[in-house]
Scaffold this motif. Structure first.
Motif, mmCIF file in Angstrom:
data_model
loop_
_atom_site.group_PDB
_atom_site.id
_atom_site.type_symbol
_atom_site.label_atom_id
_atom_site.label_comp_id
_atom_site.label_asym_id
_atom_site.label_seq_id
_atom_site.Cartn_x
_atom_site.Cartn_y
_atom_site.Cartn_z
ATOM 1 N N UNK A 1 61.811 57.169 52.550
ATOM 2 C CA UNK A 1 60.697 57.176 53.497
ATOM 3 C C UNK A 1 59.855 58.434 53.318
ATOM 4 N N UNK A 2 60.523 59.554 53.098
ATOM 5 C CA UNK A 2 59.798 60.804 52.888
ATOM 6 C C UNK A 2 59.023 60.795 51.571
ATOM 7 N N UNK B 1 56.739 61.397 59.176
ATOM 8 C CA UNK B 1 56.385 62.715 58.651
ATOM 9 C C UNK B 1 57.325 63.786 59.185
ATOM 10 N N UNK B 2 57.868 63.568 60.376
ATOM 11 C CA UNK B 2 58.805 64.531 60.972
ATOM 12 C C UNK B 2 60.190 64.428 60.349
ATOM 13 N N UNK B 3 60.436 63.351 59.573
ATOM 14 C CA UNK B 3 61.717 63.244 58.889
ATOM 15 C C UNK B 3 62.501 61.975 59.157
ATOM 16 N N UNK B 4 61.972 61.080 59.987
ATOM 17 C CA UNK B 4 62.685 59.834 60.276
ATOM 18 C C UNK B 4 62.846 58.996 59.011
ATOM 19 N N UNK C 1 61.735 65.643 68.868
ATOM 20 C CA UNK C 1 63.193 65.612 68.713
ATOM 21 C C UNK C 1 63.566 65.276 67.274
ATOM 22 N N UNK C 2 62.848 64.341 66.667
ATOM 23 C CA UNK C 2 63.100 63.997 65.263
ATOM 24 C C UNK C 2 62.854 65.191 64.360
#
Length: 225
Positions: free
Chosen positions: A206-207, A98-101, A66-67
């Motif tokens: 974070x990214x 890594x998914x974007x959170x 979902x993220x």
């Protein structure tokens, strides 16, 4: 300006507790509740939310997928995801990053820390749980990076100064910390960080941390340069 929050958790009791805290906070409101990841993605589109509090383990679609769907959607470019987890050492946390959170918090977070975290993430900053060490996160990222993983070609666009600041960001330093260390103004550091995020297509700090470790710009245990 009111920060609109979407609660995504399969436990109604947890959602009710967070809703009570958030709705009591000035300038903040719960704009929707989802019981699974698929519903969270749908409501992120329809309810004009700013921040999604995302549980990792949910039916039908987990918080990781979902993220990823929310963060990869250009129509949701302004939406930030803050992951909620029962364990600060959950391996899935780094997959969410890594998914974007934009960060994560333990579900036992104090009410004050919760609302502060939402404000930080809504402002475009990254946030990690106070109990989570940088070494823990960086170790997971290092394990996820295979020796044969290609280096991001976009890194060639980053200047020496931006690369220097990127490494310090990955060490967890704030703009003020970096400014003092490099004898620059905080505004100058912020400008470099923003330019680096644009060049590397990173949503937030974070990214940048994930990118730095995955591309071996630093390794777990490295001392500050």
């Amino acid at each position: 300006m009111t920060i609109r929050v979407l609660l995504a958790d399969d436990q109604a009791l947890i959602r009710a507790g967070f809703k009570m805290i958030i709705d009591a906070e000035p300038g903040m409101e719960v704009a929707g509740e989802a019981g699974d990841g698929r519903e969270a993605v749908t409501l992120a589109h329809t309810n004009r939310v700013d921040v999604v509090l995302m549980d990792i383990r949910m039916p039908h679609m987990d918080g990781i997928e979902a993220t990823r769907l929310i963060c990869d959607d250009q129509n949701l470019a302004g939406v930030r995801v803050l992951v909620l987890t029962t364990f600060d050492n959950d391996d899935n946390v780094v997959l969410c990053l890594q998914a974007g959170a934009s960060g994560f918090l333990g579900k036992n977070v104090a009410p004050t820390d919760l609302v502060n975290a939402i404000r930080v993430v809504a402002a475009g900053e990254a946030l990690l749980s106070p109990k989570a060490t940088r070494g823990l996160v960086s170790r997971f990222v290092e394990q996820a990076r295979t020796p044969s993983a290609p280096r991001m070609p976009e890194l060639d666009l980053v200047t020496d100064r931006e690369s220097e600041i990127l490494v310090l960001v990955a060490h967890g330093l704030s703009n003020d910390d970096i400014a003092r260390r490099l004898h620059l103004s905080p505004l100058t550091v912020k400008t470099h960080v923003n330019r680096t995020m644009i060049k590397l297509n990173a949503r937030d700090r974070a990214q940048l941390v994930v990118i730095a470790y995955r591309n071996a710009l630093l390794h777990p245990g490295d001392a500050l340069p």
